[in-house]
Design a protein around this motif. Structure first.
Motif, PDB file in Angstrom:
ATOM      1  N   ASN A 148       2.196 -14.313   5.491  1.00 36.77           N
ATOM      2  CA  ASN A 148       3.273 -13.930   4.563  1.00 36.77           C
ATOM      3  C   ASN A 148       3.242 -12.419   4.286  1.00 36.77           C
ATOM      4  O   ASN A 148       4.288 -11.747   4.289  1.00 36.77           O
ATOM      5  N   ARG A 149       2.039 -11.899   4.080  1.00 35.67           N
ATOM      6  CA  ARG A 149       1.909 -10.471   3.833  1.00 35.67           C
ATOM      7  C   ARG A 149       2.297  -9.651   5.068  1.00 35.67           C
ATOM      8  O   ARG A 149       2.853  -8.565   4.969  1.00 35.67           O
ATOM      9  N   TYR A 150       2.005 -10.214   6.233  1.00 38.20           N
ATOM     10  CA  TYR A 150       2.343  -9.531   7.482  1.00 38.20           C
ATOM     11  C   TYR A 150       3.846  -9.324   7.617  1.00 38.20           C
ATOM     12  O   TYR A 150       4.313  -8.256   8.023  1.00 38.20           O
ATOM     13  N   GLN A 151       4.606 -10.350   7.270  1.00 35.51           N
ATOM     14  CA  GLN A 151       6.063 -10.240   7.364  1.00 35.51           C
ATOM     15  C   GLN A 151       6.590  -9.147   6.432  1.00 35.51           C
ATOM     16  O   GLN A 151       7.481  -8.362   6.795  1.00 35.51           O
ATOM     17  N   LEU A 152       6.060  -9.123   5.196  1.00 41.33           N
ATOM     18  CA  LEU A 152       6.480  -8.091   4.244  1.00 41.33           C
ATOM     19  C   LEU A 152       6.096  -6.689   4.747  1.00 41.33           C
ATOM     20  O   LEU A 152       6.876  -5.737   4.653  1.00 41.33           O
ATOM     21  N   ASN A 182       7.032  -1.335   7.144  1.00 40.25           N
ATOM     22  CA  ASN A 182       6.687  -0.391   8.215  1.00 40.25           C
ATOM     23  C   ASN A 182       7.913   0.124   8.945  1.00 40.25           C
ATOM     24  O   ASN A 182       7.984   1.287   9.338  1.00 40.25           O
ATOM     25  N   ALA A 183       8.891  -0.771   9.137  1.00 44.35           N
ATOM     26  CA  ALA A 183      10.123  -0.347   9.813  1.00 44.35           C
ATOM     27  C   ALA A 183      10.828   0.745   9.017  1.00 44.35           C
ATOM     28  O   ALA A 183      11.335   1.728   9.569  1.00 44.35           O
ATOM     29  N   GLN A 184      10.843   0.564   7.674  1.00 41.14           N
ATOM     30  CA  GLN A 184      11.467   1.579   6.818  1.00 41.14           C
ATOM     31  C   GLN A 184      10.683   2.893   6.865  1.00 41.14           C
ATOM     32  O   GLN A 184      11.265   3.980   6.923  1.00 41.14           O
ATOM     33  N   LEU A 185       9.351   2.770   6.842  1.00 38.96           N
ATOM     34  CA  LEU A 185       8.518   3.978   6.869  1.00 38.96           C
ATOM     35  C   LEU A 185       8.644   4.720   8.202  1.00 38.96           C
ATOM     36  O   LEU A 185       8.638   5.951   8.243  1.00 38.96           O
ATOM     37  N   GLU A 186       8.750   3.974   9.300  1.00 36.10           N
ATOM     38  CA  GLU A 186       8.906   4.608  10.604  1.00 36.10           C
ATOM     39  C   GLU A 186      10.183   5.424  10.681  1.00 36.10           C
ATOM     40  O   GLU A 186      10.215   6.520  11.254  1.00 36.10           O
ATOM     41  N   GLN A 187      11.274   4.877  10.078  1.00 32.08           N
ATOM     42  CA  GLN A 187      12.540   5.614  10.087  1.00 32.08           C
ATOM     43  C   GLN A 187      12.404   6.923   9.303  1.00 32.08           C
ATOM     44  O   GLN A 187      12.879   7.976   9.735  1.00 32.08           O
ATOM     45  N   LYS A 188      11.722   6.833   8.135  1.00 28.50           N
ATOM     46  CA  LYS A 188      11.506   8.045   7.339  1.00 28.50           C
ATOM     47  C   LYS A 188      10.611   9.039   8.086  1.00 28.50           C
ATOM     48  O   LYS A 188      10.831  10.244   8.017  1.00 28.50           O
TER      49      LYS A 188
END
Length: 761
Positions: free
Chosen positions: A521-525, A530-536
């Motif tokens: 469950n934590r992995y999905q969150l 991480n996807a948001q952080l990668e974009q930033k």
């Protein structure tokens, strides 16, 4: 009386070991495993220490040093060192923590050196020294000298300079009560003195270092014991050599030290055993040393140890193994310097002479003779060459040719105070005298041989040394028995714990299943975040790339400006030179030449700025030497006029460097032209730090000086007016003294911008 006498009666003197001894490696005091333990303590400290505290600065710097000194050359370690250094510097500035700032500046200099930026490293370290001196930080001043010593070469002149630097460091550490640093510096002094053959000075420094280490309960003493052992071997005191060698082994093994330092310890122990004619024991130690050196792939040290192994095979009369070993060294580790080039032919000569194969020894003897002539006679490494040459001349029945080498050998043996080398040389001398029929000299040298041989190794000393070895071997056996007992107890404890582990494993499996579900469950969150952080991060990287391009363009433009200014000044100088070709008025020609000198003084500054990475400041020590060289060439100065330069490592920005350069040009040119109408003379140039914020520039000569009625204040000469104006531009004062020649002194303040740049570098 002309009968040929064999040189050694099958007793081969191996003076090559002198070379091997003085080329011992200076290993780090602490093993890598020990450093890892300290690293864990640093990590724990960083977790609990406040963000902005001097304690955190010290931990960050320790972490940075660890990453920089870590074995191997990984980019990630260098990047980590840079990161920790930067963080420590920023926190130190916020706290005005001066010692932290100085330590961070020194670490940055070491990082530059590791990156291959030698000039940048030297400038940074000098800035750190000036900052430490300004703030009366004695330990950091000592760190500067120990670090700066590493920039010197390992030839004789470089080692002498290193010794001078370490003496300065010792004084500063002692003043600051930095006992461990003082002891380590004294240990290094002992090592370097031993390389120069100054055994008494080496022992003095090492004994003081050992005493300090013991007073502060420092445990890693194997390095000191090892160097002391080597020095006593060099002096021919094998009782103390064995004693300290065994202490080094015992200490290293008790601390779990398996570093390259242990190889050095075994090598020197083997050397002592060899001199005591314990050839089997020497071979055993040397094989251990070679195994460790091979593990660390230290080729230079392997050459030395493998050559030592050859000498053991020779003593044990296994000449086939000796020849095979030499061939192996020559093929796998070919010679790369004077010492290694001499080592291979030396070994071949000694082996073939033992085998009575003089024809095979001859070509290698010729190589040794050439090397002997090319090496300075006072060099301690000459000894093993002398030995082989003497041996060859006596074995080929040419004893009269050996005398000059016997004399050199006596001088070199006395220089290192090695009685064993002396008595073996006197024995050789006695045999040479006997072969040439010189009975009186033969008796004299035989008496000297007996006198020195009795002092080196008598029955009592042999017994004491054997007792030391027996004591050491007994301790090793007791240690092995204790280890076996502990291993048995550990196995019993393991069996008892197995039952408990089974119960824990079942419970753990159940808990693990629950944790896996929660983890998924934590992995999905986390994946979403991480996807948001990668974009930033992509956006940040794009902005960083843009800023880097702008910064590179700015540096290129500044460098281009300095380049063009320099070129334009050179064009003007050339134009003036062309114009002077059409003038016949001597005053006009003189005015043009003076203008050309002034323009060149400014041109030198802009040339230095675009040639180096630093675009804002000038190293005045370099600049003054370049300017004096230019003036020498321009005025075609011969040997009647000398220059004495005394300059501190002072860095000035362009705004101050230009007027200082023009003042120097004006004063030196006037001295060259007017101060010495006849006879010889000297011009002295001094640039010193007068105080924390003042610089003093002085140009003096011992010439005829100014006329008695000359009034400096009322003078309307262009040169004097120019120097007064430039002094005012520097916000300084100009003083003229007309005694025993002429002295011009300018005292001016360092600009606050420069001081700020030093702290923030």
């Amino acid at each position: 009386m002309g009968k040929h006498i064999p040189l050694f009666n099958k007793q081969t003197l191996l003076l090559a070991f002198v070379l091997y001894l003085v080329q011992g490696i200076c290993c780090p005091q602490k093993s890598f495993g020990k450093r890892q333990e300290e690293l864990r303590a640093v990590r724990e400290g960083l977790k609990t220490t406040a963000e902005n505290s001097s304690r955190r600065v010290d931990l960050l710097l320790e972490y940075g040093r660890y990453c920089l000194e870590k074995p191997g050359e990984l980019k990630v370690d260098l990047d980590s060192a840079i990161t920790f250094q930067y963080q420590a510097l920023e926190i130190s500035k916020k706290l005005s923590y001066t010692s932290g700032i100085a330590d961070a500046m020194i670490l940055q200099g070491k990082i530059y050196s590791e990156m291959g930026f030698r000039n940048k490293a030297i400038i940074q370290l000098k800035r750190a020294f000036l900052f430490a001196k300004k703030n009366k930080l004695y330990q950091q001043q000592g760190d500067f000298f120990t670090t700066f010593a590493q920039f010197q070469n390992n030839e004789l002149d470089g080692i002498a300079t290193k010794i001078a630097y370490y003496h300065k460091a010792v004084q500063l550490y002692h003043k600051d009560n930095a006992l461990e640093d003082e002891a380590t510096s004294r240990k290094m002094l002992g090592d370097y003195y031993s390389i120069l053959g100054k055994s008494n000075e080496a022992i003095e420094q090492l004994k003081i270092a050992l005493k300090i280490y013991q007073e502060i309960h420092f445990k890693d003493l194997q390095g000191v014991y090892n160097i002391i052992s080597g020095v006593y071997t060099q002096m021919g005191n094998y009782e103390l050599s064995i004693k300290y060698g065994l202490l080094a082994v015992r200490t290293a093994e008790s601390l779990g030290d398996e570093s390259l330092q242990l190889s050095s310890i075994y090598n020197k122990l083997g050397l002592s055993c060899h001199y005591l004619k314990q050839y089997d024991k020497a071979l055993e130690y040397w094989k251990k040393a070679a195994s460790i050196a091979e593990k660390y792939n230290d080729t230079n040290y392997l050459r030395i140890i493998l050559a030592n192994i050859v000498t053991s095979y020779m003593k044990l009369k296994d000449y086939k193994a000796a020849l095979n070993q030499v061939a192996f060294i020559e093929k796998k580790y070919p010679p790369n310097d004077f010492h290694s080039k001499g080592r291979i032919p030396y070994l071949y000569v000694m082996i073939y002479l033992e085998l009575k194969q003089l024809d095979k020894a001859k070509p290698y003897f010729k190589k040794l003779l050439l090397l002997n002539r090319s090496e300075p006679k006072e060099n301690i490494h000459q000894m093993y060459l002398n030995h082989a040459i003497i041996r060859y001349y006596l074995d080929t029945k040419q004893p009269e040719k050996a005398y000059s080498f016997l004399i050199d050998q006596e001088k070199l043996s006395n220089s290192v105070k090695n009685n064993k080398m002396l008595y073996e040389n006197y024995l050789t001398w006695f045999k040479a005298d006997s072969a040439t029929g010189n009975l009186s000299e033969a008796i004299k040298h035989y008496k000297l041989y007996k006198s020195y041989s009795d002092s080196v190794l008598n029955a009592d000393k042999t017994k004491q040394i054997s007792n030391l070895q027996i004591q050491f071997d007994t301790e090793q056996k007791d240690k092995n028995i204790l280890l076996l007992t502990q291993k048995s107890e550990l196995q019993n404890a393991t069996i008892r714990n197995d039952r408990i582990i089974k119960i824990i494993a079942i419970s753990g499996a159940f808990v693990l299943i629950i944790l896996l579900l929660m983890g998924y469950n934590r992995y999905q969150l986390k994946k979403k975040n991480n996807a948001q952080l990668e974009q930033k991060q992509i956006e940040i990287n794009q902005q960083n790339d843009l800023l880097k391009r702008l910064l590179n363009e700015k540096e290129w433009l500044i460098r281009e400006i300095h380049h063009r200014v320099k070129n334009n000044l050179q064009i003007v100088i050339s134009l003036l030179n062309t114009q002077s070709a059409h003038l016949h008025n001597q005053d006009a020609l003189e005015a043009i030449r003076n203008s050309q000198h002034r323009m060149h003084a400014i041109s030198l500054i802009h040339q230095k700025l675009y040639q180096t990475e630093n675009l804002a400041t000038i190293d005045m020590e370099w600049y003054i030497r370049e300017l004096v060289s230019y003036i020498r060439e321009s005025f075609n100065i011969d040997k009647r006029l000398s220059f004495d330069l005394m300059t501190d490592p002072i860095i000035l920005d362009v705004g101050q460097a230009v007027p200082v350069g023009l003042i120097l040009n004006e004063a030196i040119s006037n001295a060259v032209k007017y101060a010495f109408p006849v006879g010889r003379g000297e011009v002295r140039i001094m640039l010193k730090s007068e105080s924390e914020k003042l610089c003093k520039l002085s140009i003096s000569d011992n010439g005829i000086g100014l006329p008695e009625d000359f009034d400096v204040e009322e003078s309307n000469s262009l040169g004097m007016s120019l120097m007064r104006g430039l002094s005012e531009q520097l916000e300084g004062t100009l003083e003229v003294q007309n005694q025993h020649g002429l002295t011009l002194t300018v005292v001016f303040p360092l600009k606050s911008e420069l001081e700020h740049s030093v702290i923030n570098t």
